[in-house]
Each structure stands twice: as C-alpha cells, then as structure tokens.
Scaffold this active site. Structure first.
Site, PDB file in Angstrom:
ATOM      1  N   PHE A  92      -1.739  15.371  -5.020  1.00 51.46           N
ATOM      2  CA  PHE A  92      -1.835  14.012  -5.537  1.00 51.46           C
ATOM      3  C   PHE A  92      -1.920  13.021  -4.385  1.00 51.46           C
ATOM      4  CE2 PHE A  92       2.708  14.708  -5.009  1.00 51.46           C
ATOM      5  CZ  PHE A  92       3.202  13.505  -4.524  1.00 51.46           C
ATOM      6  N   CYS A  93      -2.506  11.871  -4.661  1.00 51.63           N
ATOM      7  CA  CYS A  93      -2.525  10.766  -3.706  1.00 51.63           C
ATOM      8  C   CYS A  93      -1.995   9.539  -4.441  1.00 51.63           C
ATOM      9  CB  CYS A  93      -3.899  10.563  -3.090  1.00 51.63           C
ATOM     10  SG  CYS A  93      -5.277  10.417  -4.255  1.00 51.63           S
ATOM     11  N   TRP A  94      -2.509   8.363  -4.162  1.00 53.82           N
ATOM     12  CA  TRP A  94      -1.965   7.156  -4.788  1.00 53.82           C
ATOM     13  C   TRP A  94      -2.338   7.051  -6.266  1.00 53.82           C
ATOM     14  CZ3 TRP A  94       1.329   3.863  -5.945  1.00 53.82           C
ATOM     15  CH2 TRP A  94       1.049   2.604  -6.474  1.00 53.82           C
ATOM     16  N   TYR A 121       0.407   9.409  -7.629  1.00 50.67           N
ATOM     17  CA  TYR A 121       1.798   8.948  -7.601  1.00 50.67           C
ATOM     18  C   TYR A 121       2.001   7.746  -8.515  1.00 50.67           C
ATOM     19  CZ  TYR A 121       6.076   6.654  -6.231  1.00 50.67           C
ATOM     20  OH  TYR A 121       7.294   6.038  -6.289  1.00 50.67           O
TER      21      TYR A 121
END
Length: 360
Positions: A92-94, A121
């Site tokens: 996952f990233c932002w 996130y």
C-alpha cells in the site's frame, strides 16, 4: 497475479505481511500498525518529484520517478520475494496509487503473488477516524489512584490473565506526568497513536468491556479520542490505593532503571517551580543531589502528586469498588472476582453489550 482488496477484506487475511512503500517520513508519521517500510522513494527523492510535478509538469515528474526507481527495482523485488515466503503480501501507499501499483506490477511479472490495498493508507485512516466518531462499543472500567500505586502493573497482571486491559500510557509512550517521557524515546504521532489504539480495541472486540487506567484527555503529546474519554468518565470507577512506602519503592525501582534518570529528573524539576515554588523545588533538588531517593520521592508524592490527583489512600464509598494493593496477589484476586461477577452482570443486562457478552 495482483489482487485488489479493501480494508474490510484485509481483516480476513491470515497473518498478512503489510508493506508500506511510502517514504520513511510518511511511514514514521503514521502507518498501518505492524507494517514494514519498503520505500520506493526516500524523503528527498519524494520532495524532488513533488516539486517537479507542481512547478514543471506531470510527465517530467513521472520520468524523474522512473529514473530514480529503476536502479532500485532488483533489490526491492528481492526483498518482496523473501517476505512472500512468510505470508500473504499486501502493498500500500498513500491512496493506493502509482507507487504501490508499480512495485506490485513488477512483483507480478516475477511470479510473486501480491495483494494491493485499495485506497492505501488513507482508506485505513478513514476507517479509524470513522470508528472513533461513534460511541465506544464497550463498557469501560477505570482504575483510579494516586501516583505509584501500581495501576500499570495491575493492568499488566490482568492482561496476562486474559482480561481486556489496555495500557494507554504504553501506546502513547508516556507515563502521563511531568517525568512521563523519561527514557521512553520519541512519542507516536496522533495518527499513529489512534491506529495502535484502534487495533488494540479490535483484538478485544468480543469482550463487552475494557479496563484502562485513568488518564487526562492528553497523555504526553497525544490526545485520547473523545469517545474513549467520555466512556471513561461515564464508566465503572475503581479506586486503587497502596501505602506511601510501597509507592516510594515502586517509583524508585521504575525510574532508576532508566539510563541517566537522575540527571533528567533534575532538569525536569524546573517545570515544578510554578506549582511548588522555588524553596520546595530547592529542597527536592537537595535530596536528589544527595542521592536520597526515598526522601526525594516521598516529598514529591506528598507535596505534588497527591495534591494534584487527590485520590483517597483508604477505602471510599465514592467508587464502585476499591482495592488495597499492599498485598498484590490478594488485590488481584478480589478485582478478578468483581470483574467476573459485578461487571459481567452489568454487561449481561445491557441490551447492546449483552449480545457480545454471550459471544465471549
């Protein structure tokens, strides 16, 4: 094969390995508890790409990103491959965008099965925020007592015996006092604290009640969610007391285990001048410099902490229950009986909590 999953589906994965591909700065600020950091771009690289994106063009920013990440890919994929041997991987990233997608694509090409968290996130954070905007779905049992009576110690014993006890000070990395941060390192951000608390509550979801130590709304640098603070004020209040001598020895043992404790305590004393005055702080400093820790601690408790919190040091009918911690084993047995009988009975009668009590 890349499989997209949402935050609800993430809960159903068996021991997932969460990989946060954001920069180390973003990761440090807040992440999903338990996640590992495998940044595609470090803080400086991310800033350079962002500047190019806003000041030049989107296409040039993408080209810059590609040039930065290309040499890193073999090592990143290697690490992902090793982690994949331990359990299902979730990247996952932002917001579940380019960073997680790019690494997931390369991992897929190398035959590494991978999940990618939809919304990143941000989706997880939204879930946390929404949870704390609602009424807390637990009855809260609150341990109240003066400094040094052993509330944190008691919480640990209860937790070890399977009771739903939460150490809020441990999550906040602060003991909740003038000397609260001593020897504990950096505190978590507000977002990180809320994530840790959310996960703690999730592990206790089958219980109809939780047990916490009384805290002010703020613990060090973090603030308790309003729903928890309200539930604590409205919860079952238990008085916990102990002799002054035991409290003194307990605090000496705790704080002298911290490296450079006496030096840090001496510095922190300056913060008490406004409350205690110069003369009293000078007296405290004299005891401390003479290494007379018993006198120092006793004076600090009597003149500062006991006046600040003002809990009784004896049985009081103001509380739903009270325990004398001079004999810890006896006190623990008495509290267990109270929790198993009185608190359990209240939860059974609750139209909401009663269902969850039967599930327990």
């Amino acid at each position: 094969m890349i499989r997209e999953i949402n935050v609800e589906e993430l809960k159903n994965l068996d021991k997932p390995i969460l990989i946060d591909v954001r920069s180390e700065g973003e990761f440090e600020e807040a992440t999903i508890p338990g996640a590992l950091n495998l940044p595609l771009f470090n803080n400086q690289e991310r800033a350079e790409i962002g500047t190019t994106y806003t000041q030049t063009s989107q296409s040039l920013a993408r080209e810059l990103g590609l040039s930065i990440i290309s040499p890193k890919l073999p090592d990143l994929v290697n690490k992902v491959g090793e982690l994949a041997k331990k359990g299902p991987l979730v990247l996952f990233c932002w917001r579940g965008g380019m960073r997680s997608k790019s690494l997931a694509t390369v991992a897929e090409l190398m035959g590494i099965p991978i999940y990618r968290l939809q919304g990143g996130y941000k989706a997880y954070r939204n879930q946390v925020v929404e949870f704390f905007q609602e009424k807390l779905p637990f009855q809260v049992v609150v341990l109240r007592g003066n400094t040094g009576v052993g509330k944190t110690e008691l919480l640990g014993h209860l937790r070890a015996k399977g009771y739903p006890a939460i150490d809020l000070e441990k999550l906040a990395n602060n003991r909740g006092s003038v000397f609260g941060a001593m020897g504990l390192g950096n505190p978590p951000s507000q977002k990180k604290f809320e994530g840790l608390l959310y996960e703690e509550l999730a592990t206790l979801s089958e219980f109809p009640y939780i047990i916490v130590e009384c805290e002010s709304k703020r613990i060090g640098r973090v603030t308790l969610p309003a729903c928890l603070y309200t539930a604590m004020q409205e919860g079952i209040q238990i008085l916990h007391y102990d002799s002054l001598g035991n409290r003194v020895q307990r605090l000496i043992k705790e704080y002298t285990s911290v490296p450079n404790a006496l030096e840090e305590i001496g510095t922190a004393l300056e913060r008490l001048i406004k409350t205690l005055g110069h003369a009293k702080v000078h007296e405290l400093r004299t005891f401390l410099e003479a290494n007379n820790l018993e006198k120092f601690t006793e004076l600090l408790l009597v003149e500062y902490y006991d006046k600040l919190y003002a809990y009784p040091n004896e049985p009081s009918s103001k509380y739903a229950f009270y325990i004398n911690y001079e004999k810890p084993e006896k006190a623990l047995r008495e509290l267990e009986c109270y929790l198993d009988e009185k608190v359990a009975q209240q939860c059974r009668k609750s139209p909401i909590l009663g269902v969850r009590y039967s599930a327990k």
